[in-house]
Design an enzyme around this catalytic site. Structure first.
Site, PDB file in Angstrom:
ATOM      1  N   TYR A  17       0.823  -1.210   0.000  1.00  0.00           N
ATOM      2  CA  TYR A  17       0.000   0.000   0.000  1.00  0.00           C
ATOM      3  C   TYR A  17       0.859   1.263   0.000  1.00  0.00           C
ATOM      4  CZ  TYR A  17      -2.974   3.815   1.503  1.00  0.00           C
ATOM      5  OH  TYR A  17      -3.608   5.022   1.567  1.00  0.00           O
ATOM      6  N   HIS A  19      -4.021  16.362  -3.455  1.00  0.00           N
ATOM      7  CA  HIS A  19      -4.408  16.551  -2.051  1.00  0.00           C
ATOM      8  C   HIS A  19      -4.187  17.980  -1.567  1.00  0.00           C
ATOM      9  CE1 HIS A  19      -4.835  12.298  -2.185  1.00  0.00           C
ATOM     10  NE2 HIS A  19      -4.871  12.108  -0.876  1.00  0.00           N
ATOM     11  N   ASN A  58       1.099  11.841   5.269  1.00  0.00           N
ATOM     12  CA  ASN A  58       0.372  10.958   6.168  1.00  0.00           C
ATOM     13  C   ASN A  58       0.906  11.148   7.586  1.00  0.00           C
ATOM     14  OD1 ASN A  58      -0.681   7.515   5.639  1.00  0.00           O
ATOM     15  ND2 ASN A  58      -1.848   9.368   5.863  1.00  0.00           N
ATOM     16  N   TYR A  97     -16.452  33.985  44.713  1.00  0.00           N
ATOM     17  CA  TYR A  97     -15.725  32.821  44.225  1.00  0.00           C
ATOM     18  C   TYR A  97     -14.627  33.191  43.231  1.00  0.00           C
ATOM     19  CZ  TYR A  97     -19.396  29.735  46.115  1.00  0.00           C
ATOM     20  OH  TYR A  97     -20.260  29.061  46.933  1.00  0.00           O
ATOM     21  N   ARG A 117     -11.883  34.151  45.702  1.00  0.00           N
ATOM     22  CA  ARG A 117     -11.545  33.152  46.713  1.00  0.00           C
ATOM     23  C   ARG A 117     -11.104  31.827  46.107  1.00  0.00           C
ATOM     24  NH1 ARG A 117     -16.182  30.677  50.176  1.00  0.00           N
ATOM     25  NH2 ARG A 117     -17.245  32.507  49.333  1.00  0.00           N
ATOM     26  N   PHE A 172      -1.790   7.586  11.996  1.00  0.00           N
ATOM     27  CA  PHE A 172      -2.120   8.923  11.515  1.00  0.00           C
ATOM     28  C   PHE A 172      -3.383   9.484  12.161  1.00  0.00           C
ATOM     29  CE2 PHE A 172      -3.651   5.656   8.502  1.00  0.00           C
ATOM     30  CZ  PHE A 172      -5.004   5.726   8.799  1.00  0.00           C
ATOM     31  N   GLU A 174     -12.424   5.564   4.858  1.00  0.00           N
ATOM     32  CA  GLU A 174     -11.951   6.309   6.031  1.00  0.00           C
ATOM     33  C   GLU A 174     -13.195   6.809   6.757  1.00  0.00           C
ATOM     34  OE1 GLU A 174      -9.399   9.087   4.058  1.00  0.00           O
ATOM     35  OE2 GLU A 174      -8.111   7.470   3.310  1.00  0.00           O
TER      36      GLU A 174
END
Length: 497
Positions: free
Chosen positions: A52, A82, A194, A277, A280, A326, A411
């Site tokens: 792959y 990409h 990746n 608060y 404090r 990844f 994915e």
């Protein structure tokens, strides 16, 4: 010189590279692992093995086999296709850190790329060639594909980069810096993109700046305490010893150190029995925020020294394994957690601002105005703080609980970690402005109380703001002052304690 090996990079070293421009080199002991992994990739190719990302398509196209004559084209096509990020470019520190973190991950020796590619990443960092990387478009799984592709474009002489303050085509920027573009070999395009380096780089910057702001907040809160004649007793050690969170104890100690020698602090019963608060409970709230920061630091320290690409190359066992390192889930959770914590730092600060300006809650002039009624003083600064705090509540909605499938459902679960990191940075920017407003208001209140009564350490904080923001003797616009002090909170390393 910082030597990277993929295993030992620290946040302190990162700060030296980012802010002191310290040079970077690959550690000598890392080179053998890099070469061994590359040799395995080349051997698999020669043997005709189907692996792959080396001789297959990507994502849903992983079942498509690519012939050896096209494996180089495969890597270049991957980067080009990409690189479709959108939005404003990442800041220079984030871009520099992406270069450093990607080089460090590749130097770990499990990515199967050539030494020349790692060296070019480092050369771009050392020579100040900063790829123009759009900040939006990553799902935070399969790596930060879109942002890292824009980084990779410059390495092959495409895309755009900033060099010496000017924006150039990638090839021109490389040439001006005396560098040469690289031709990608098998696996190298995928190894570049990746990974989690966009969200990790954003996360590291958010952590560094968030830690600085949280530390500063203790001092600013101390100045507010004095200006409101706060009660000292809740900060004394015995209360915190019986609820032994270390961070809570540390904040209480710092508050006591800041106000030591004050002529304005009171004891229980002198002026009032209890404070609100937001005064404090400063140790409990600021301490819990420090706990979150420690958690985030731990996760980032692991991630910046991790192999996060796919597949991973294991020369010692002659294996190439497709896994899921990844996936950005650890960072997505950490960034959401950080955003929530910094939101709360601003939240409690805004409540202290309200106590400083509201005449129903103190004995100071209304809205800290020198001429109340005729003038509004610092009234609207609290409005601004409230607006920013409200915006942070929207931004703090966790990104990590969302997932949209991609790549034809191959994915099918993603982290949205890059979004979480960007939101944390936006929250941080808002929070700095809120703390800047508190600092300005606390100094104005101290002027009415008598700055000579301040403790020595809070007097330093008062003097610091007064050198940059004048006492408001009459109404004026405070936008510039708020931005100026927010910038100080971002960059100042003044050791007030």
């Amino acid at each position: 010189m910082i030597h990277i090996d993929g295993n030992s990079l620290t946040l302190c070293e990162i700060e030296r590279v980012l802010y002191d421009k310290e040079q970077v080199a690959v550690a000598e002991e890392a080179i053998k692992g890099i070469l061994d992994a590359r040799s395995l990739v080349e051997r698999k190719l020669k043997e005709g093995k189907i692996v792959y990302g080396i001789n297959t398509g990507f994502g849903k196209l992983s079942e498509t086999t690519i012939s050896n004559e096209h494996v180089r084209d495969l890597q270049v096509n991957l980067i080009r296709s990409h690189a479709c990020g959108v939005g404003e470019p990442f800041s220079e520190p984030i871009t520099r850190l992406m270069l450093l973190l990607r080089a460090n991950a590749l130097a770990k020796g499990y990515s199967g790329i050539r030494m020349e590619l790692i060296q070019l990443l480092i050369d771009c960092l050392n020579h100040g060639v900063h790829p123009v990387i759009p900040s939006k478009g990553s799902l935070g799984a399969s790596g930060d594909l879109a942002p890292l592709s824009h980084l990779a474009l410059v390495l092959i002489g495409e895309g755009e980069a900033i060099y010496q303050g000017r924006r150039y085509p990638g090839m021109v920027a490389l040439q001006k810096a005396g560098l040469k573009a690289i031709e990608l070999e098998a696996k190298e395009g995928l190894a570049l993109i990746n990974g989690t380096q966009a969200m990790a780089a954003s996360g590291v910057i958010a952590y560094i700046e968030g830690k600085r702001l949280a530390d500063f907040a203790d001092g600013i809160a101390s100045l507010t305490l004095e200006s409101l004649r706060g009660v000292l007793d809740p900060f004394l050690p015995m209360t915190h010893e019986v609820r032994p969170f270390k961070e809570q104890q540390d904040v209480a100690k710092r508050i006591c150190a800041y106000v030591d020698g004050s002529g304005l602090m009171t004891r229980q019963g002198e002026v009032r029995i209890q404070d609100a608060y937001s005064l404090r409970c400063i140790p409990q709230v600021h301490g819990a925020i420090q706990q979150v920061l420690s958690y985030v630091e731990d996760k980032l320290t692991i991630e910046i020294n991790a192999a996060t690409d796919n597949p991973l190359i294991f020369p010692e066992t002659d294996q190439v394994i497709s896994g899921g390192n990844f996936h950005g889930q650890p960072l997505a959770f950490a960034m959401d957690f950080l955003g929530i914590a910094i939101s709360e730092l601003a939240n409690i600060s805004e409540r202290r601002i309200e106590r400083l300006v509201n005449p129903q809650l103190n004995d100071l002039p209304p809205f800290l105005s020198a001429n109340p009624g005729l003038e509004s003083g610092l009234m609207i600064t609290q409005y601004v703080a409230a607006s920013l705090v409200s915006e942070n509540k929207v931004l703090a909605h966790p990104s990590s609980v969302d997932s949209i499938p991609s790549s034809a459902n191959q994915e099918d679960h993603v982290s949205m970690g890059a979004t979480a990191a960007r939101h944390a940075l936006s929250i941080l920017e808002n929070a700095r402005k809120v703390l800047a407003i508190e600092w300005i208001c606390a100094a104005q209140a101290a002027d009415f109380r008598g700055m000579e009564k301040l403790a020595p350490k809070t007097r330093k904080l008062y003097d610091y703001v007064r050198k940059r923001v004048a006492y408001a003797a009459s109404d004026r616009s405070f936008s510039f002052d708020i931005d100026k002090m927010a910038n100080e909170l971002k960059h100042c390393r003044e050791p007030f304690l």
